[in-house]
Design an enzyme around this catalytic site. Sequence first.
Site, PDB file in Angstrom:
ATOM      1  N   GLN B 124      57.381  52.444 107.545  1.00 37.48           N
ATOM      2  CA  GLN B 124      56.840  51.247 106.892  1.00 37.48           C
ATOM      3  C   GLN B 124      57.836  50.105 106.909  1.00 37.48           C
ATOM      4  O   GLN B 124      59.007  50.258 106.582  1.00 37.48           O
ATOM      5  CB  GLN B 124      56.339  51.483 105.478  1.00 37.48           C
ATOM      6  N   GLY B 125      57.306  48.944 107.251  1.00 43.80           N
ATOM      7  CA  GLY B 125      58.147  47.758 107.361  1.00 43.80           C
ATOM      8  C   GLY B 125      57.734  46.701 106.353  1.00 43.80           C
ATOM      9  O   GLY B 125      57.005  45.764 106.676  1.00 43.80           O
ATOM     10  N   SER B 127      60.321  45.754 103.510  1.00 45.11           N
ATOM     11  CA  SER B 127      61.530  45.066 103.046  1.00 45.11           C
ATOM     12  C   SER B 127      62.198  44.265 104.153  1.00 45.11           C
ATOM     13  O   SER B 127      62.206  44.665 105.320  1.00 45.11           O
ATOM     14  CB  SER B 127      62.533  46.094 102.522  1.00 45.11           C
ATOM     15  N   GLU B 244      51.424  54.571  97.396  1.00 46.09           N
ATOM     16  CA  GLU B 244      52.797  55.068  97.341  1.00 46.09           C
ATOM     17  C   GLU B 244      53.169  55.444  95.914  1.00 46.09           C
ATOM     18  O   GLU B 244      53.876  56.404  95.673  1.00 46.09           O
ATOM     19  CB  GLU B 244      53.759  54.002  97.892  1.00 46.09           C
ATOM     20  N   ASN B 381      61.934  50.787  89.319  1.00 42.73           N
ATOM     21  CA  ASN B 381      61.375  51.117  88.008  1.00 42.73           C
ATOM     22  C   ASN B 381      61.382  49.926  87.051  1.00 42.73           C
ATOM     23  O   ASN B 381      60.567  49.860  86.139  1.00 42.73           O
ATOM     24  CB  ASN B 381      62.106  52.328  87.422  1.00 42.73           C
TER      25      ASN B 381
HETATM   26  C1  LIG Z   1      65.603  55.785 100.049  1.00 41.50           C
HETATM   27  C2  LIG Z   1      64.933  54.476 100.258  1.00 41.50           C
HETATM   28  C3  LIG Z   1      63.937  54.396 101.202  1.00 41.50           C
HETATM   29  C4  LIG Z   1      63.296  53.186 101.451  1.00 41.50           C
HETATM   30  N1  LIG Z   1      62.382  53.138 102.440  1.00 41.50           N
HETATM   31  C5  LIG Z   1      61.806  51.947 102.739  1.00 41.50           C
HETATM   32  C6  LIG Z   1      60.888  51.849 103.830  1.00 41.50           C
HETATM   33  O1  LIG Z   1      60.598  52.836 104.498  1.00 41.50           O
HETATM   34  N2  LIG Z   1      60.368  50.654 104.130  1.00 41.50           N
HETATM   35  C7  LIG Z   1      60.647  49.541 103.382  1.00 41.50           C
HETATM   36  O2  LIG Z   1      60.106  48.494 103.668  1.00 41.50           O
HETATM   37  N3  LIG Z   1      61.526  49.582 102.348  1.00 41.50           N
HETATM   38  C8  LIG Z   1      62.109  50.765 102.018  1.00 41.50           C
HETATM   39  N4  LIG Z   1      63.013  50.836 100.992  1.00 41.50           N
HETATM   40  C9  LIG Z   1      63.393  49.610 100.303  1.00 41.50           C
HETATM   41  C10 LIG Z   1      62.815  49.465  98.916  1.00 41.50           C
HETATM   42  O3  LIG Z   1      61.444  49.222  98.965  1.00 41.50           O
HETATM   43  C11 LIG Z   1      63.599  48.350  98.206  1.00 41.50           C
HETATM   44  O4  LIG Z   1      64.897  48.829  98.058  1.00 41.50           O
HETATM   45  C12 LIG Z   1      63.041  47.972  96.872  1.00 41.50           C
HETATM   46  O5  LIG Z   1      61.817  47.295  96.990  1.00 41.50           O
HETATM   47  C13 LIG Z   1      64.026  47.098  96.071  1.00 41.50           C
HETATM   48  O6  LIG Z   1      64.452  46.010  96.823  1.00 41.50           O
HETATM   49  P1  LIG Z   1      66.012  45.693  97.002  1.00 41.50           P
HETATM   50  O7  LIG Z   1      66.667  46.938  97.417  1.00 41.50           O
HETATM   51  O8  LIG Z   1      66.117  44.513  97.845  1.00 41.50           O
HETATM   52  O9  LIG Z   1      66.533  45.370  95.547  1.00 41.50           O
HETATM   53  P2  LIG Z   1      66.367  43.995  94.747  1.00 41.50           P
HETATM   54  O10 LIG Z   1      64.946  43.563  94.777  1.00 41.50           O
HETATM   55  O11 LIG Z   1      67.389  43.046  95.166  1.00 41.50           O
HETATM   56  O12 LIG Z   1      66.679  44.512  93.285  1.00 41.50           O
HETATM   57  C14 LIG Z   1      67.990  44.845  92.835  1.00 41.50           C
HETATM   58  C15 LIG Z   1      67.925  45.154  91.359  1.00 41.50           C
HETATM   59  O13 LIG Z   1      67.368  44.040  90.646  1.00 41.50           O
HETATM   60  C16 LIG Z   1      66.243  44.427  89.909  1.00 41.50           C
HETATM   61  N5  LIG Z   1      65.211  43.390  89.902  1.00 41.50           N
HETATM   62  C17 LIG Z   1      64.757  42.655  90.935  1.00 41.50           C
HETATM   63  N6  LIG Z   1      63.747  41.863  90.538  1.00 41.50           N
HETATM   64  C18 LIG Z   1      63.538  42.119  89.235  1.00 41.50           C
HETATM   65  C19 LIG Z   1      62.617  41.637  88.235  1.00 41.50           C
HETATM   66  N7  LIG Z   1      61.655  40.743  88.516  1.00 41.50           N
HETATM   67  N8  LIG Z   1      62.706  42.148  86.989  1.00 41.50           N
HETATM   68  C20 LIG Z   1      63.657  43.077  86.699  1.00 41.50           C
HETATM   69  N9  LIG Z   1      64.535  43.570  87.568  1.00 41.50           N
HETATM   70  C21 LIG Z   1      64.469  43.095  88.830  1.00 41.50           C
HETATM   71  C22 LIG Z   1      65.721  45.649  90.635  1.00 41.50           C
HETATM   72  O14 LIG Z   1      64.909  46.445  89.793  1.00 41.50           O
HETATM   73  C23 LIG Z   1      67.001  46.317  91.062  1.00 41.50           C
HETATM   74  O15 LIG Z   1      67.490  47.078  89.983  1.00 41.50           O
HETATM   75  C24 LIG Z   1      63.653  52.043 100.706  1.00 41.50           C
HETATM   76  C25 LIG Z   1      64.632  52.133  99.716  1.00 41.50           C
HETATM   77  C26 LIG Z   1      65.281  53.331  99.498  1.00 41.50           C
HETATM   78  C27 LIG Z   1      66.351  53.376  98.452  1.00 41.50           C
END
Ligand SMILES: Cc1cc2nc3c(=O)[nH]c(=O)nc-3n(C[C@H](O)[C@H](O)[C@H](O)COP(=O)(O)OP(=O)(O)OC[C@H]3O[C@@H](n4cnc5c(N)ncnc54)[C@H](O)[C@@H]3O)c2cc1C
Lengths: 339, 398
Positions: B124-125, B127, B244, B381
């Site tokens: 899945q793409g 992020s 999901e 979460n």
């Molecule tokens: C093991 C793993 C597998 C994954 N696989 C995929 C995949 O296959 N395809 C894909 O597309 N993505 C994938 N992801 C990415 C995942 O979907 C993102 O990591 C996730 O959506 C969070 O985005 P970020 O990492 O950019 O964190 P950020 O969005 O930058 O967040 C960082 C921190 O800030 C907090 N935060 C951000 N916004 C808010 C808000 N509005 N209120 C409160 N807190 C907030 C978050 O909760 C987090 O604690 C994967 C991630 C992991 C860890």
Amino acid sequence: MRFAFTDDQLLFRDAVADLLAKECPPDVVRGAWDDETGRRPELWAALAEMGVVGLTVPEAHGGFGLSELDLLPILTETGRFAFPGPLLETTAVAAPLLAENASADIAQRWLPGIASGEVVATVALAGQPFVPDAQLAHVLIAQRDDRLVAVATDRLRLTPETSVDGARRLSRADWDVADEALIIDGEPGWRAANRAFDRGAVAASAQLLGLAEHLLAVTVEYVAARKQFGVPIGTFQAVKHHLADCELKLSFARPLVARAAYSLAHDLPTIERDTSAAKAMASDAAAFVARQALQCHGAIAYTVEYDVHMWLKRIWALTAAWGDAAWHRRRVAHLLLDD
Amino acid sequence: MDLNFTDAEEAFRAEARAWLEANVPHGLPSGDTREGFDLHVEWEKKLFDARWSVVSWPEEYGGRGATLWEWLIFEEEYYRAGAPQRVTQNGIFLLAPTIFEFGTDAQKSRFLPAMAAADDLWCQGWSEPDAGSDLAGIKSRAVRDDAAGGWRISGQKTWTTRGAFCNWLFGLFRTDPEAERHKGMTYLMVPLDADGVTVRGVGRLDGDEGFAEVFFDDVFVADDLVLGEVDQGWGVAMATTSSERGLTLRSPGRFCAAADRLVDLWKRRSALAASGDPAAVAAGDPALREDVAQSWIDAEAYRLATLADVTGIVEGRPQGARSSLTKIFWSELDVRLHETALALLGPSAELVDDSPSAVDGGAWMKGYQFSLSGPIYAGTNEIQRNVVAERVLGLPRK
Ligand SMILES: Cc1cc2nc3c(=O)[nH]c(=O)nc-3n(C[C@H](O)[C@H](O)[C@H](O)COP(=O)(O)OP(=O)(O)OC[C@H]3O[C@@H](n4cnc5c(N)ncnc54)[C@H](O)[C@@H]3O)c2cc1C
């Protein structure tokens, strides 16, 4: 497989909720703190009239002969309205205990009166020594080691105890052995006492859920209305997350409580484990909700003029009664880990 | 209320159990490594050949037309037998429900059977470097190519699980840069062997290679690879992401099996402690005993909550935003459960892989590290708690 209450069970619950909304508003609960007897007999009579008090009394004795599963949603409502009165002791514990174990004489002496609402029962089991509402009950079902006995309450010597919840009128009870009627003893006595304890724990869990659901609902309402910094405090994420966690904990305690009632109703071998899983989670969830409700209300919830404190205190009472969370977790641990 | 399965369901369970016992591979390397992935695909092809790969799908696409209850039973048996998490899960559990809902007939027959057979392997793409929690911030774009009858995509996706091993990617691309944030996006299915695609593997915290960055440089995607309407991708994507968080990806079987393994670990550690092994002394700690019990209680609560959810779905009461509660609960349960296991292991907790003294091959530390991703992926979460507060409890947004 169908893990949900039946429509009939939910309709009956709704009818009870309607009655409680009318007859048991917060000032009635408050009255139970201030009033000398602590009770409104007409409220009990109204519940008896609907069949709630006699719900678990066998039909032969004038009751509905229904199960723990039918009673569970109703107990949750009595929790939601912080209903004052020993429904848990009378209907969830004493009536089925008498129905299953008592001689025809003893059963006939007490059960029809319970069904009609004229007899109020209360219980004192080992590990559950503080008797609610002994001052207004007619019969006490008590455990002494392996003996379960019935004692008419006019034969009791009562020593009042004071609960944090002013609507819970507790005492310790003593009596002369000559005044007790033996229900059952020996190995079956232990079994009956354990079953009664599990019924009480599951019923308390159901009430805890209702109490906590009410607190969460009033807190959600409050934080949507209360403004600070020019906006409702419910828009702040710290507040949102506190309340989301409340819903989280309740959502995963509910199915365990329903499952425990199911195990009781079907006499499954897993009753003890399921009861303890339910009471541990319901106690933890309710205590958590109580804490967050107080926090999110700020100082207003710290006053006795505001209603919230009555729900908080009932939660603190019921989390301690019928085995606290740690006690029940230890029991689950024992059942899982010690072969 | 009736917590018994029917005779037919029990027969289905017996059939699944017998087949799984005879066929489940043990000791496969992680599916998030190159060599492991291929072995997992081999296992899943076997699963497909015996028609256990997508039990709830219609037979024409390789399923058994199983009910939701039978699906749940199968999942229970799958994890009880010690079978590994599915490396095809992004396709089968996330894309497939979306294709069933939004796909054309041609898309269904082209993609569903190949996905079930583990021939097409999907990642899945969503992020991007600047679009994590704020998924509507994606910038990768798809530009109309009328002459060729399709779209030309450019940009970058990141954190793509098993992206380095898969041959297909689905995700969102911006097709109308002028539109508001949540509009003008289109859901595309992209072959990763197309010209202009570059995939770079990124190592993960837990030692596996499974992450990838995917770069698109003028990659052509034909019109028949658009899922749903052009510019309406957000709605389609929301269907996928709610799968999901919802039921299908996180069947309770996995957590019940993990809780059972924890109980077993406790028993083994306390037997060692009883024999005087000082490394196992933690097994005597009453607080840890309670934690083990609590993990079991949590897994049981999750199982029962799922039974209630399935009852509701079967009777026409879908979960809706309540699936966010489910997501928070299982992910935090998974972390606590592994923390308890590590505490029980004491000094052995840090040993991994083929370290000679590692308990269970270091699986607990590995599992712990994996569990820590649960509160991040599928919507963090924190975001889920916002959803619960606003959409379940009705708190004001602003
Ligand atoms: C093991 C793993 C597998 C994954 N696989 C995929 C995949 O296959 N395809 C894909 O597309 N993505 C994938 N992801 C990415 C995942 O979907 C993102 O990591 C996730 O959506 C969070 O985005 P970020 O990492 O950019 O964190 P950020 O969005 O930058 O967040 C960082 C921190 O800030 C907090 N935060 C951000 N916004 C808010 C808000 N509005 N209120 C409160 N807190 C907030 C978050 O909760 C987090 O604690 C994967 C991630 C992991 C860890």
